[in-house]
Motif scaffolding. Structure first.
Motif, mmCIF file in Angstrom:
data_model
loop_
_atom_site.group_PDB
_atom_site.id
_atom_site.type_symbol
_atom_site.label_atom_id
_atom_site.label_comp_id
_atom_site.label_asym_id
_atom_site.label_seq_id
_atom_site.Cartn_x
_atom_site.Cartn_y
_atom_site.Cartn_z
ATOM 1 N N VAL A 93 0.870 -1.172 0.000
ATOM 2 C CA VAL A 93 0.000 0.000 0.000
ATOM 3 C C VAL A 93 0.914 1.230 0.000
ATOM 4 O O VAL A 93 2.014 1.179 0.540
ATOM 5 C CB VAL A 93 -0.972 0.058 1.216
ATOM 6 C CG1 VAL A 93 -2.093 -0.955 1.076
ATOM 7 C CG2 VAL A 93 -0.241 -0.095 2.530
ATOM 8 N N TYR A 95 0.310 4.074 1.427
ATOM 9 C CA TYR A 95 -0.013 4.985 2.523
ATOM 10 C C TYR A 95 1.188 5.284 3.415
ATOM 11 O O TYR A 95 2.000 4.405 3.705
ATOM 12 C CB TYR A 95 -1.129 4.402 3.397
ATOM 13 C CG TYR A 95 -2.405 4.130 2.637
ATOM 14 C CD1 TYR A 95 -3.011 5.121 1.865
ATOM 15 C CD2 TYR A 95 -3.009 2.884 2.690
ATOM 16 C CE1 TYR A 95 -4.183 4.873 1.184
ATOM 17 C CE2 TYR A 95 -4.192 2.628 2.016
ATOM 18 C CZ TYR A 95 -4.778 3.624 1.253
ATOM 19 O OH TYR A 95 -5.929 3.377 0.575
ATOM 20 N N ILE A 121 0.324 9.784 0.301
ATOM 21 C CA ILE A 121 -1.052 9.344 0.054
ATOM 22 C C ILE A 121 -1.600 8.850 1.395
ATOM 23 O O ILE A 121 -0.953 8.047 2.069
ATOM 24 C CB ILE A 121 -1.081 8.225 -1.015
ATOM 25 C CG1 ILE A 121 -0.478 8.767 -2.322
ATOM 26 C CG2 ILE A 121 -2.512 7.721 -1.239
ATOM 27 C CD1 ILE A 121 -0.224 7.725 -3.370
ATOM 28 N N GLU A 123 -4.746 7.307 3.801
ATOM 29 C CA GLU A 123 -5.919 6.454 3.778
ATOM 30 C C GLU A 123 -7.138 7.295 4.183
ATOM 31 O O GLU A 123 -7.059 8.081 5.117
ATOM 32 C CB GLU A 123 -5.700 5.334 4.798
ATOM 33 C CG GLU A 123 -6.524 4.140 4.591
ATOM 34 C CD GLU A 123 -6.006 2.962 5.416
ATOM 35 O OE1 GLU A 123 -5.048 3.125 6.211
ATOM 36 O OE2 GLU A 123 -6.577 1.885 5.264
ATOM 37 N N PRO A 132 -6.415 3.264 -2.731
ATOM 38 C CA PRO A 132 -5.370 4.285 -2.895
ATOM 39 C C PRO A 132 -5.376 4.929 -4.272
ATOM 40 O O PRO A 132 -4.682 5.928 -4.476
ATOM 41 C CB PRO A 132 -4.074 3.513 -2.645
ATOM 42 C CG PRO A 132 -4.412 2.091 -2.903
ATOM 43 C CD PRO A 132 -5.872 1.921 -2.564
ATOM 44 N N THR A 133 -6.148 4.377 -5.224
ATOM 45 C CA THR A 133 -6.199 4.997 -6.552
ATOM 46 C C THR A 133 -7.564 5.603 -6.877
ATOM 47 O O THR A 133 -7.695 6.320 -7.860
ATOM 48 C CB THR A 133 -5.846 3.980 -7.665
ATOM 49 O OG1 THR A 133 -6.755 2.867 -7.558
ATOM 50 C CG2 THR A 133 -4.421 3.486 -7.552
ATOM 51 N N PHE A 136 -8.962 8.650 -1.933
ATOM 52 C CA PHE A 136 -7.768 8.835 -1.101
ATOM 53 C C PHE A 136 -7.551 10.323 -0.843
ATOM 54 O O PHE A 136 -8.122 11.173 -1.532
ATOM 55 C CB PHE A 136 -6.526 8.238 -1.806
ATOM 56 C CG PHE A 136 -6.305 8.784 -3.203
ATOM 57 C CD1 PHE A 136 -7.015 8.271 -4.285
ATOM 58 C CD2 PHE A 136 -5.413 9.820 -3.434
ATOM 59 C CE1 PHE A 136 -6.839 8.801 -5.576
ATOM 60 C CE2 PHE A 136 -5.227 10.345 -4.715
ATOM 61 C CZ PHE A 136 -5.947 9.826 -5.783
#
Ligand SMILES: *[C@@H]1O[C@H](CO)[C@@H](O)[C@H](O)[C@H]1NC(C)=O
Ligand SMILES: *[C@@H]1O[C@H](CO)[C@@H](O)[C@H](O)[C@H]1NC(C)=O
Ligand SMILES: *[C@@H]1O[C@H](CO)[C@@H](O)[C@H](O)[C@H]1NC(C)=O
Ligand SMILES: *[C@@H]1O[C@H](CO)[C@@H](O)[C@H](O)[C@H]1NC(C)=O
Length: 203
Positions: A93, A95, A121, A123, A132-133, A136
């Motif tokens: 991830v 994040y 980025i 959460e 995440p895409t 976010f």
């Protein structure tokens, strides 16, 4: 007041005092900061098919406009950044990882001044739908430094914005499972309000 309540009250008082000390700012004599403009926020998630790249991407462009007083007559000029986050879609991830951006400043950087942008980025916490895409937050950080007559002045500015497919992003998924998203034209540029989190000089 019961002792547990007193304890809680004292703890939060301490936390407040502690945080205002840690993040305390000298008195403001700056103009209000102009919002930053995000002109690109594109994401890609791969199909996961054997033989295709396993990497997911986020590409972002951000611009700060106007110059900001740095101290001792010096100022920080506007800058642009081109940021890329890349991670293995199936096993990672993005994040809480700080990704360095490629920064371009309006005035050529010299040995005595520099500006750098980074993105993180984050959460989304107030939703049942995490991606995440596709849904976010992005935290943008601009650090500017200048040395004038041996004195170093700096500012660290931070701004966070939310990005979500169906709101300010749109795009498509292919039959193979890959998806591409980008800012909707009508939402471009997305504005981000910066705040000062650290400062030395004119603050
Ligand atoms: C994003 O930044 C790159 C590099 O500076 C630039 O070539 C490109 O045109 C920018 N795209 C947008 C949409 O701002
Ligand atoms: C944006 O920056 C990345 C490096 O972070 C670079 O590889 C890429 O070519 C740049 N894009 C443009 C359009 O300049
Ligand atoms: C990212 O940081 C936040 C705040 O510190 C934390 O709540 C969250 O669990 C972290 N997420 C990941 C994926 O590490
Ligand atoms: C800019 O200032 C910050 C805060 O003091 C410091 O952490 C950073 O190393 C400085 N960067 C440069 C390039 O001098």
């Amino acid at each position: 007041m019961r002792s547990s309540e007193l304890f809680l009250a004292l703890t939060s008082l301490f936390a407040l005092a502690h945080s205002s000390e840690e993040f305390g700012r000298p008195k403001r004599n700056l103009e209000p900061l102009e919002p930053w403009k995000v002109t690109k926020m594109s994401t890609f998630s791969p199909s996961g098919r054997p033989g295709s790249s396993p990497l997911a991407h986020t590409w972002a462009n951000i611009t700060s406009s106007g110059s900001i007083a740095a101290g001792h007559g010096a100022s920080f000029e506007s800058s642009d950044a081109n940021c890329t986050a890349e991670w293995v879609w199936a096993s990672e991830v993005p994040y809480n990882h700080t990704y360095e951006c490629t920064t371009t400043t309006a005035v050529a950087p010299s040995q005595s001044s520099s500006s750098t942008w980074t993105i993180e980025i984050l959460e989304v916490t107030n939703s049942n739908y995490f991606s995440p895409t596709e849904n976010f937050d992005v935290k943008f950080t601009l650090t500017s430094n200048v040395t004038v007559d041996g004195n170093e002045y700096y500012k660290v500015l931070v701004g966070t914005q939310h990005f979500e497919v169906g709101k300010n992003m749109r795009g498509t998924c292919g039959g193979s499972g890959l998806c591409s998203w980008a800012l909707r034209d009508e939402n471009n540029p997305v504005l981000v309000q910066p705040t000062i989190v650290a400062c030395e000089g004119t603050c």
